[in-house]
Design a protein around this motif. Structure first.
Motif, short mmCIF file in Angstrom:
data_model
loop_
_atom_site.label_atom_id
_atom_site.label_comp_id
_atom_site.label_asym_id
_atom_site.label_seq_id
_atom_site.Cartn_x
_atom_site.Cartn_y
_atom_site.Cartn_z
N GLU A 44 0.83 -1.21 0.00
CA GLU A 44 0.00 0.00 0.00
C GLU A 44 0.86 1.26 0.00
OE1 GLU A 44 -2.59 -0.49 3.33
OE2 GLU A 44 -3.82 -2.03 2.35
N GLU A 45 1.96 1.22 0.75
CA GLU A 45 2.86 2.37 0.76
C GLU A 45 3.53 2.56 -0.59
OE1 GLU A 45 6.77 4.10 3.18
OE2 GLU A 45 6.08 2.05 3.53
N CYS A 46 3.93 1.45 -1.19
CA CYS A 46 4.57 1.49 -2.51
C CYS A 46 3.65 2.13 -3.54
CB CYS A 46 4.96 0.08 -2.94
SG CYS A 46 5.68 -0.03 -4.59
N ILE A 47 2.40 1.71 -3.55
CA ILE A 47 1.43 2.24 -4.51
C ILE A 47 1.15 3.71 -4.24
CG2 ILE A 47 -0.99 2.08 -5.23
CD1 ILE A 47 -0.62 -1.01 -4.79
N SER A 48 1.09 4.07 -2.97
CA SER A 48 0.87 5.47 -2.63
C SER A 48 2.01 6.34 -3.16
CB SER A 48 0.77 5.62 -1.10
OG SER A 48 0.63 6.97 -0.74
N LEU A 49 3.23 5.86 -3.05
CA LEU A 49 4.38 6.61 -3.55
C LEU A 49 4.36 6.71 -5.07
CD1 LEU A 49 7.16 5.14 -1.22
CD2 LEU A 49 6.24 7.47 -1.16
N ILE A 50 3.98 5.62 -5.73
CA ILE A 50 3.89 5.64 -7.19
C ILE A 50 2.84 6.65 -7.65
CG2 ILE A 50 3.22 4.30 -9.23
CD1 ILE A 50 4.39 1.82 -7.81
N MET A 51 1.68 6.63 -7.01
CA MET A 51 0.61 7.54 -7.41
C MET A 51 0.98 8.99 -7.10
SD MET A 51 -1.44 5.65 -8.97
CE MET A 51 -2.53 7.02 -9.37
N LYS A 55 1.03 11.87 -9.88
CA LYS A 55 0.30 13.13 -9.70
C LYS A 55 1.21 14.33 -9.90
CE LYS A 55 -3.26 11.25 -6.64
NZ LYS A 55 -3.76 11.17 -5.23
N SER A 56 2.47 14.19 -9.47
CA SER A 56 3.42 15.29 -9.67
C SER A 56 3.70 15.52 -11.15
CB SER A 56 4.73 14.98 -8.93
OG SER A 56 5.47 13.96 -9.58
N ARG A 57 3.37 14.53 -11.98
CA ARG A 57 3.55 14.65 -13.43
C ARG A 57 2.24 15.00 -14.13
NH1 ARG A 57 7.39 9.34 -14.79
NH2 ARG A 57 8.77 9.54 -12.97
N GLY A 58 1.22 15.26 -13.35
CA GLY A 58 -0.07 15.64 -13.92
C GLY A 58 -0.96 14.47 -14.27
N ILE A 59 -0.62 13.27 -13.82
CA ILE A 59 -1.42 12.07 -14.10
C ILE A 59 -2.28 11.76 -12.87
CG2 ILE A 59 -1.33 9.60 -14.64
CD1 ILE A 59 1.38 10.17 -16.01
N ARG A 60 -3.58 11.86 -13.02
CA ARG A 60 -4.47 11.72 -11.87
C ARG A 60 -5.54 10.64 -12.09
NH1 ARG A 60 -3.47 15.78 -8.41
NH2 ARG A 60 -2.25 17.54 -9.20
N ASN A 61 -5.14 9.57 -12.76
CA ASN A 61 -6.08 8.47 -13.02
C ASN A 61 -6.51 7.80 -11.72
OD1 ASN A 61 -4.43 8.97 -15.44
ND2 ASN A 61 -5.62 7.30 -16.33
N ASN A 62 -7.72 7.25 -11.74
CA ASN A 62 -8.16 6.43 -10.61
C ASN A 62 -7.31 5.16 -10.56
OD1 ASN A 62 -10.25 8.19 -9.86
ND2 ASN A 62 -11.65 7.26 -11.34
N HIS A 63 -7.19 4.60 -9.37
CA HIS A 63 -6.39 3.38 -9.24
C HIS A 63 -6.99 2.49 -8.16
CE1 HIS A 63 -4.78 5.60 -5.79
NE2 HIS A 63 -4.34 4.43 -5.33
N THR A 64 -6.60 1.24 -8.20
CA THR A 64 -7.02 0.29 -7.18
C THR A 64 -5.98 -0.81 -7.06
OG1 THR A 64 -8.88 -1.04 -6.38
CG2 THR A 64 -8.33 -1.25 -8.71
N LEU A 65 -6.06 -1.57 -5.97
CA LEU A 65 -5.11 -2.64 -5.69
C LEU A 65 -5.84 -3.94 -5.43
CD1 LEU A 65 -2.35 -3.91 -4.72
CD2 LEU A 65 -2.86 -2.92 -2.47
#
Length: 203
Positions: A44-51, A55-65
């Motif tokens: 969960e932490e890994c995915i949070s860091l990836i997202m 987001k810092s690159r302007g990519i704000r897609n929905n995601h799930t695990l």
């Protein structure tokens, strides 16, 4: 991983609508709840860091695990990948970009389980556009991160032979014996090419 996701999103006609679907290898639930394995928290932490990076690159897609590859009768970490794919289809998701987040190389669980079985399930469930991010493999950023991790760990690491060397230094007799036999072995290694050449010459 953020680089790979960003690179793959443009393969969709509407990249901003693609659901980023992280699929991690599952483990039995007892490993986490009874044995205290931090795997779920780490994922969960890994995915949070990836997202956050996306987001810092302007990519704000929905995601799930979700978690895949469960076997046997015991309960594994949920939600399960196959069940989530069906639910996403029922909710009207049409584009799915699958990310094998806990797999560092391509193998049967990415090439067969994800690329064949889950893709087929997704299309059957109403998801029209399917994409998959490749495993990290030998990407330069991943290899650099591994190298950095090794370098950071080096100061705290000690050679396995340290204790033995310390004992030898404190024992003069053992030190002399080691030095004697070490010198003989070194001489043999140095002379062996010449000996082999002489042997061949006299044949």
């Amino acid at each position: 991983m953020a680089d790979l996701i960003e690179k793959e999103l443009p393969s969709f006609s509407k990249p901003e609508e693609a659901m980023i679907f992280f699929s991690a290898h599952g483990v039995p639930l007892s490993y986490v709840e009874d044995a205290g394995d931090p795997y779920r928290d780490q994922m969960e932490e890994c995915i949070s860091l990836i997202m956050d990076e996306l987001k810092s690159r302007g990519i704000r897609n929905n995601h799930t695990l979700a978690y895949q590859s469960r076997v046997g009768p015991v309960q594994w970490l949920k939600p399960y990948t196959d069940e989530v794919i069906i639910e996403l289809g029922q909710k009207g998701v049409k584009s799915l970009l699958t990310v094998p987040v806990s797999f560092v190389s391509e193998h049967i669980e990415t090439l067969e389980e994800i690329d064949v079985e889950y893709k087929h399930l997704a299309l059957e469930s109403g998801i029209r556009n399917w994409g998959r991010v490749p495993a990290l493999g030998c990407t330069s950023s991943f290899i650099s991160d591994l190298a950095d991790a090794v370098i950071e760990a080096l100061p705290s690491a000690s050679p396995i032979s340290t204790a033995r060397n310390h004992q030898a230094e404190n024992d003069p007799l053992r030190y002399v014996i080691n030095l004697f036999f070490g010198s003989i072995l070194a001489s043999l290694f140095l002379l062996s090419p010449r000996l082999i050449s002489l042997f061949r010459f006299h044949l």
